[in-house]
Design a protein around this motif. Sequence first.
Motif, PDB file in Angstrom:
ATOM      1  N   LEU A  31       0.836  -1.201   0.000  1.00  0.00           N
ATOM      2  CA  LEU A  31       0.000   0.000   0.000  1.00  0.00           C
ATOM      3  C   LEU A  31       0.867   1.245   0.000  1.00  0.00           C
ATOM      4  CD1 LEU A  31      -2.664  -0.975   2.649  1.00  0.00           C
ATOM      5  CD2 LEU A  31      -2.986  -0.792   0.193  1.00  0.00           C
ATOM      6  N   VAL A  32       0.377   2.273  -0.609  1.00  0.00           N
ATOM      7  CA  VAL A  32       1.033   3.570  -0.577  1.00  0.00           C
ATOM      8  C   VAL A  32       0.261   4.419   0.420  1.00  0.00           C
ATOM      9  CG1 VAL A  32       1.549   5.616  -1.959  1.00  0.00           C
ATOM     10  CG2 VAL A  32       1.754   3.335  -2.968  1.00  0.00           C
ATOM     11  N   PRO A  33       0.848   5.152   1.310  1.00  0.00           N
ATOM     12  CA  PRO A  33       2.259   5.481   1.406  1.00  0.00           C
ATOM     13  C   PRO A  33       3.052   4.562   2.330  1.00  0.00           C
ATOM     14  CG  PRO A  33       1.048   6.916   2.846  1.00  0.00           C
ATOM     15  CD  PRO A  33       0.042   6.011   2.172  1.00  0.00           C
ATOM     16  N   ASP A  34       2.406   3.607   3.018  1.00  0.00           N
ATOM     17  CA  ASP A  34       3.144   2.777   3.965  1.00  0.00           C
ATOM     18  C   ASP A  34       3.305   1.365   3.411  1.00  0.00           C
ATOM     19  OD1 ASP A  34       4.306   1.500   6.090  1.00  0.00           O
ATOM     20  OD2 ASP A  34       2.820   2.149   7.568  1.00  0.00           O
ATOM     21  N   HIS A  35       4.453   1.086   2.815  1.00  0.00           N
ATOM     22  CA  HIS A  35       4.713  -0.205   2.191  1.00  0.00           C
ATOM     23  C   HIS A  35       4.814  -1.352   3.202  1.00  0.00           C
ATOM     24  CE1 HIS A  35       8.705   1.171   3.374  1.00  0.00           C
ATOM     25  NE2 HIS A  35       9.045  -0.106   3.405  1.00  0.00           N
ATOM     26  N   ARG A  36       4.895  -1.034   4.487  1.00  0.00           N
ATOM     27  CA  ARG A  36       4.998  -2.081   5.511  1.00  0.00           C
ATOM     28  C   ARG A  36       3.647  -2.719   5.835  1.00  0.00           C
ATOM     29  NH1 ARG A  36       7.770   1.889   9.548  1.00  0.00           N
ATOM     30  NH2 ARG A  36       6.111   3.036   8.571  1.00  0.00           N
TER      31      ARG A  36
END
Length: 91
Positions: A31-36
């Motif tokens: 997912l964007v903005p948190d790739h984690r």
Amino acid sequence: MRCPLHHHYDPQKYDHRNEDVVFMRWKEHFLVPDHRVRGISGASFAGFYYICYSKVTGEISGFYYHQSSEKFQELLLAHVEERSFSSFEFR
């Protein structure tokens, strides 16, 4: 826009260099903005998007597929021209 050739696609004869459309399979990896983030409750990353890109119009259409997902989740993307002026600030 719906892909005009999706009923006539033959992978043995199709050459994207000579056609107005390009067929692709997209896979989400993060997912964007948190790739984690690896998951969202109620959402699935297990499937694929089967899409068609029109080189003439620049539009993208397609469907998401996963065996346990709701059928016919459609994706339609089209460029929307910006109708405002850009602003700049000089310092």
